[in-house]
Design a protein around this motif. Structure first.
Motif, PDB file in Angstrom:
ATOM      1  N   ASN A 228      47.489  40.783  33.529  1.00  0.00           N
ATOM      2  CA  ASN A 228      47.303  41.057  34.308  1.00  0.00           C
ATOM      3  C   ASN A 228      47.501  42.782  35.184  1.00  0.00           C
TER       4      ASN A 228
ATOM      5  N   ALA B 229      45.163  45.572  34.136  1.00  0.00           N
ATOM      6  CA  ALA B 229      43.919  46.737  33.746  1.00  0.00           C
ATOM      7  C   ALA B 229      43.913  47.757  32.833  1.00  0.00           C
TER       8      ALA B 229
ATOM      9  N   SER C 160      46.675  38.488  44.266  1.00  0.00           N
ATOM     10  CA  SER C 160      45.853  39.236  43.117  1.00  0.00           C
ATOM     11  C   SER C 160      47.615  38.000  42.231  1.00  0.00           C
TER      12      SER C 160
ATOM     13  N   VAL D  45      38.634  44.294  43.076  1.00  0.00           N
ATOM     14  CA  VAL D  45      38.392  43.861  41.569  1.00  0.00           C
ATOM     15  C   VAL D  45      37.893  45.040  40.800  1.00  0.00           C
TER      16      VAL D  45
ATOM     17  N   ASN E  71      35.067  45.216  35.858  1.00  0.00           N
ATOM     18  CA  ASN E  71      35.093  44.139  35.247  1.00  0.00           C
ATOM     19  C   ASN E  71      35.265  43.136  35.934  1.00  0.00           C
TER      20      ASN E  71
ATOM     21  N   GLN F 197      37.799  41.774  37.281  1.00  0.00           N
ATOM     22  CA  GLN F 197      39.120  41.300  37.255  1.00  0.00           C
ATOM     23  C   GLN F 197      39.786  41.743  38.112  1.00  0.00           C
TER      24      GLN F 197
END
Length: 332
Positions: free
Chosen positions: A51, A53, A178, A203, A206, A208
């Protein structure tokens, strides 16, 4: 801030205590004391990459030696600029590849409180090593310890000043939610430390969830650096702006691309002479526009250092490597 009318008959000691109270409660956004952990086993951690990125697996076999050179150079840059850096050596056992980022598991506060935090990754929980606390206690006064790590058994987390970006002057804890930043634990922190939580969702490009607030937001004494493009919900964006505006801090917006270069992962500190410094990586500095640099330099002196290996393998940058020590310094 409530004004207190003091009679002339009040003793010098009481006046001193009042002054200390005011300073510790309201003038504590920055400190010249920093804790850093010198790595012995730094490397890409697949457990945290699920988690985060920002992590990119690099040259695993050479990551430790490269990271160590980057770490030592960074410490040198800080000390040359008059910052008091306490360096604790990590231990080989237990294996803690992310120990270079201590601000996630511990924080220090002006009233003598130390907080320990619940960590998402099992390997990161082992970073809570007693010898680090012992080293801090040699120089600073610890009067209270709050251990939030008990939340790990409930599988909920709050990874220190990575999960939260603190406005210490106004007692606001900004937090993008998160898997590593849970609202329940955030509320507990705020209740025990007298903070108000301002939570939202952020986010990356992308879609995420951004794993830590401090990669998209930096709070200084007179300004806030933030990536508004990472906040998809307009209502949350407005709520966040409405929380910032009463503090009087100027907002400096950065792009998603700049955030990906760790331009949000900055930290304002000060040196022993009281000069304010804004610390970031070389990569973050080079991502800024000339206008942004000029604006930031109108507030603080900018210092930076190359952290390429640490950023790629660890997914964190300059701010993550520094745990601010706001504890009272022991008298010699």
């Amino acid at each position: 801030m409530t004004l207190i009318k003091v009679r002339k008959s009040v003793s010098p000691k009481v006046l001193s205590d009042l002054r200390t109270f005011c300073l510790s409660d309201f003038l504590m956004q920055t400190t010249s004391h920093i804790l850093m952990i010198r790595p012995v086993n730094f490397g890409y951690n697949a457990e945290t990459a699920v988690n985060n990125a920002f992590q990119v697996k690099g040259e695993e076999g050479d990551a430790q030696s490269k990271a160590l050179r980057e770490f030592d150079r960074f410490v040198e840059v800080l000390t040359q600029n008059g910052v008091d850096v306490t360096v604790a050596e990590d231990t080989i056992d237990p294996h803690t590849p992310d120990s270079i980022f201590p601000n996630n598991w511990i924080s220090f506060h002006g009233d003598g409180t130390v907080l320990l935090y619940p960590m998402y990754a099992m390997s990161r929980r082992a970073e809570r090593k007693q010898h680090v606390l012992d080293k801090i206690a040699e120089k600073f006064s610890i009067t209270k310890k709050i251990d939030l790590s008990r939340y790990e058994k409930d599988n909920v987390f709050l990874e220190g000043t990575g999960s939260m970006v603190l406005d210490r002057d106004h007692k606001i804890a900004y937090a993008c939610l998160s898997p590593r930043t849970n609202e329940k634990v955030l509320a507990d922190f705020c209740r025990q430390m007298g903070y108000t939580a301002v939570s939202f969702h952020a986010v990356d490009g992308n879609g995420q969830a951004i794993y830590h607030t401090n990669v998209m937001m930096c709070v200084a004494d007179k300004y806030i650096v933030i990536c508004f493009d990472s906040i998809p919900d307009d209502e949350e964006k407005i709520k966040l702006i409405n929380a910032i505006l009463p503090t009087g801090k100027e907002i400096i917006d950065i792009s998603l691309d700049q955030m990906n270069h760790f331009a949000g992962n900055m930290l304002q500190i000060e040196n022993k002479q009281g000069e304010k410094l804004l610390v970031m990586s070389t990569r973050a500095y080079e991502s800024l526009t000339n206008e942004q640099r000029q604006k930031l330099e109108s507030f603080d002196k900018i210092i930076y250092s190359p952290l390429t290996t640490i950023e790629a393998n660890g997914g964190g940058s300059a701010r993550c490597m520094m745990a601010e020590v706001h504890l009272p310094v022991k008298e010699k």
